[in-house]
Scaffold this active site. Structure first.
Site, PDB file in Angstrom:
ATOM      1  CB  ALA A  44      -6.662  -5.040  -2.155  1.00  0.00           C
ATOM      2  CE  LYS A 128       0.910  -9.455  -8.915  1.00  0.00           C
ATOM      3  NZ  LYS A 128       0.062  -8.662  -9.768  1.00  0.00           N
ATOM      4  NE  ARG A 149      -2.805 -12.608 -17.493  1.00  0.00           N
ATOM      5  CZ  ARG A 149      -2.825 -12.496 -16.190  1.00  0.00           C
ATOM      6  NH1 ARG A 149      -1.885 -13.056 -15.476  1.00  0.00           N
ATOM      7  NH2 ARG A 149      -3.766 -11.818 -15.577  1.00  0.00           N
ATOM      8  CE  LYS A 324      -1.574  -8.222  -5.489  1.00  0.00           C
ATOM      9  NZ  LYS A 324      -2.651  -8.797  -6.283  1.00  0.00           N
TER      10      LYS A 324
END
Ligand code: IVH
Length: 708
Positions: A44, A128, A149, A324
């Site tokens: 966060a 998510k 990734r 989020k």
């Protein structure tokens, strides 16, 4: 947080300072998270920092740093795994935190596509997953490669490990010849607990959270270890495909499920932002009972043809966003306030805290921004935090969201010691004793010592050798600090690096005989320095560490001037901040007045200039060239759009042209190469005709760029 300096209220200096800190903090966080699987801050807080960075950049585009974290995804791959270049880049997602940002996401998309408020527009909404993304390549139905990734372009080859994950099919029936399935590797809570219990039994270090455990387990050089770890996978997207999976996002996810991939059961279709927000609430309520970590909800435009039209910004799709879950706070004691002096002389107060856990991460330091912030005022002198100042010994609230590294957000006055005294911000540099002045309109106090200030000089040197600058192997921050203090082989400014070898020859005590050095490391160092004597123009410019001139700006400037000598001549010509050379500098897209002044000022300042000239004498500066965009008929051309476009909005046309390497200008001039004129084109079309500029209609333009 109400007491955070609102982005609209930031002064340019505060913004620049904050962008710098954000760049550093985000880069560190990226490395910690992606490369070392050991995050030091909560997700966060990371997202909040990224959001704040974007907001500041949007307000101060000129201050955008070359090392801006807004364009970065993850971190480059670690050594040890073979590298895989992704055929289709693995992107990141933009973030939303508030309901209104979700509504704006919808508005933005409608505007981009030219859709009215009432036109139907469907989205998917899905959790998510808080894991790490993985790309699985199938050829002829067989799993041939799995890659992480990495930085989005190059990832790590983890095929052997992915084969040990039960959720990942080794073979697919009825799949397109080429199919790259993308999704998230994660670890369920129960499996995580069991793994940590096992770790404890074996007297091995426990994992901080399921995400770290998943990352650490997938990125094992020994795939047998991966096999012992219960990893799971959810598929939610794809990369290269030889035949489309479906016409919609939902259809494609269903197809992936039919092929045998686990897909998330909480994926639904929503007919607009309000429905998305409802689903967000539903998922948030279920969050604690899901059995695995999620950190938000992802919204995607369902129609894949619309996704294709919307395309991407540099690292994020326009057609998707991550909403989020909110961030966290904690209270702790402020042990001390230290002042750090940066490369440009800025005095930054740092809070040293009693260690406290915020969002699962131990926090020891936090930013206090500047002296006004400590005193309870914003940069305009207005009261923040109800005017409460911050004192050493105070009980303070640490906030880890919308900002850089953790921030001290609030003070509990009821816990303040009676003898606590207001903090006195130094007016002299704690490193060199020079005066530290605050210019009008600048929130930051700066040491005026320039290169006589050891802190500034060392920070400048560290920047000079940093990765995006000279990147000299064997000469990092630690070595620079050592050489700076060295009596026999001092390096006080960049040019000194290039005379090290000669000077060492003349010295009685050779570097190779010193502690920590040997024949080999000395030889390697001198070779590495020699190698970097040939340096690209942009890197050299960036390495100089001129205020406001970041990596991206350096590239733009280098491309504009091409040759170093021409650039220096132009800086000399622009020293009066007017005239053709000054205008030429300002004409560069991405160079604003603040940056231009800093640049011209640096070249005009005698001491700084002497240092630059001395340095350049040792170097061969390579000319900068504009990259050719393969297959693009419009690369390097200046295009103007006018009149009404019917098949796309102006924003879409501009983005597409820019992606093809064209420069899109707002008005027609002799520099224009092509005018795209829709119905209703007026004076621009007339002017283009007068100047003999090629003019196309929308259809002609689309034909021209077709297939590019
Ligand atoms: S879509 C083009 N969907 O979040 C972007 N990503 O912050 C495609 N993630 O890199 C990503 N759950 O690792 C998507 N349901 C989901 C996701 C998801 C987790 C991760 C993914 C991505 C990151 C972006």
């Amino acid at each position: 947080m109400t007491d955070k300096i609102a982005v609209e209220k930031l002064s340019a200096a505060e913004a620049a300072g904050e962008l710098k800190r954000l760049a550093k903090a985000l880069t560190e966080a990226n490395l910690a998270y992606h490369r070392y699987d050991a995050p030091e801050i909560s997700d966060a807080a990371y997202d909040a920092m990224k959001a704040r960075n974007l907001a500041i950049e949007a307000r101060f585009p000129d201050l955008k740093r070359a090392d801006s974290p807004s364009g970065q995804i993850g971190a480059s791959p670690a050594e040890g795994f073979a590298k895989v270049i992704h055929r289709v880049r693995m992107l990141s997602l933009g973030n939303a935190f508030e309901a209104d940002e979700v509504r704006e996401f919808d508005t933005r998309i409608r505007r981009y596509l030219g859709l009215g408020d009432e036109a139907p527009l469907t989205y998917t909404a899905e959790p998510k997953i808080d894991g790490l993304s993985l790309s699985l390549r199938y050829e002829g139905g067989n799993l041939v490669r799995a890659a992480t990734r990495g930085d989005g372009e190059t990832g790590e080859n983890v095929t052997a490990n992915a084969r040990r994950v039960a959720d990942i099919p080794a073979r697919l029936n009825d799949a397109p010849e080429i199919l790259e399935v993308r999704g998230e590797i994660y670890m369920a809570h129960a499996d995580f607990e069991a793994l940590n219990a096992r770790q404890a039994e074996r007297r091995e270090k426990p994992f901080a959270n399921p995400r770290n455990a998943a990352a650490g387990s997938l990125r094992q050089l020994d795939a047998r270890v991966t096999a012992e770890r219960p990893l799971r996978f959810f598929a939610y997207g794809w990369g290269e495909v030889s035949a489309a999976l479906a016409e919609t996002q939902m259809g494609a996810v269903e197809r992936l499920a039919a092929l045998g991939f686990p897909t998330n059961p909480l994926t639904v279709l929503c007919d607009g932002p309000e429905a998305l927000l409802q689903h967000y609430d539903r998922i948030e309520q279920k969050r604690a009972t899901l059995g695995y970590d999620i950190d938000g909800v992802v919204y995607k435009v369902d129609d894949l043809a619309l996704q294709a039209r919307l395309g991407f910004r540099s690292t994020t799709p326009r057609w998707a966003i991550a909403h989020k879950f909110p961030a966290e706070l904690a209270w702790t004691r402020l042990e001390a306030i230290d002042i750090q002096v940066g490369r440009t002389g800025a005095l930054s107060p740092v809070a040293r805290l009693s260690p406290v856990t915020v969002g699962g991460v131990v926090v020891r330091n936090a930013t206090l921004h500047n002296e006004d912030y400590i005193a309870g005022r914003d940069s305009k002198g207005e009261v923040i935090r109800g005017g409460k100042d911050i004192r050493v010994g105070d009980w303070v609230q640490v906030y880890r969201a919308g900002d850089v590294i953790p921030k001290v957000a609030d003070v509990d006055l009821s816990k303040r010691a009676e003898d606590a005294v207001p903090f006195v911000f130094p007016t002299t540099c704690p490193e060199c004793g020079s005066e530290a002045v605050r210019e009008a309109g600048d929130a930051v106090r700066r040491c005026v010592g320039g290169l006589i200030c050891p802190a500034q000089a060392v920070e400048k040197l560290k920047h000079f050798v940093s990765r995006a600058a000279f990147d000299i192997e064997g000469l990092g921050a630690k070595q620079v600090e050592m050489f700076y203090k060295d009596d026999q082989l001092p390096v006080k400014q960049p040019a000194d690096i290039f005379t090290l070898k000669e000077r060492d020859k003349k010295n009685l005590t050779k570097l190779a005989n010193r502690e920590g050095w040997g024949e080999k490391s000395t030889k390697n160092l001198f070779e590495a320095i020699e190698e970097k004597k040939k340096i690209p123009f942009a890197r050299l410019l960036f390495a100089l560490g001129i205020r406001h001139v970041g990596e991206q700006a350096s590239t733009l400037i280098a491309r504009h001037y091409g040759r170093w000598q021409d650039f220096v001549a132009a800086m000399d010509g622009a020293c009066g901040f007017s005239g053709p050379d000054w205008d030429g500098l300002l004409s560069i897209d991405g160079v604003g007045e603040v940056m231009a002044r800093a640049l011209v000022g640096a070249f005009a300042e005698p001491q700084e200039r002497a240092g630059i000239d001395r340095l350049v004498r040792h170097l061969t500066v390579q000319d900068a060239v504009r990259p050719a965009t393969a297959n693009s008929p419009v690369a390097g051309k200046t295009v103007v759009f006018t009149g009404t476009l019917e098949r796309m909005t102006r924003a879409e046309a501009k983005a597409r042209a820019e992606a093809l390497g064209a420069k899109v200008a707002g008005s027609v001039s002799a520099k224009t190469d092509l005018l795209v004129a829709g119905p209703g084109a007026g004076s621009k079309a007339t002017k283009a005709a007068e100047l003999g500029i090629e003019t196309l209609d929308e259809e002609g333009w689309l034909r021209l760029i077709e297939g590019a």
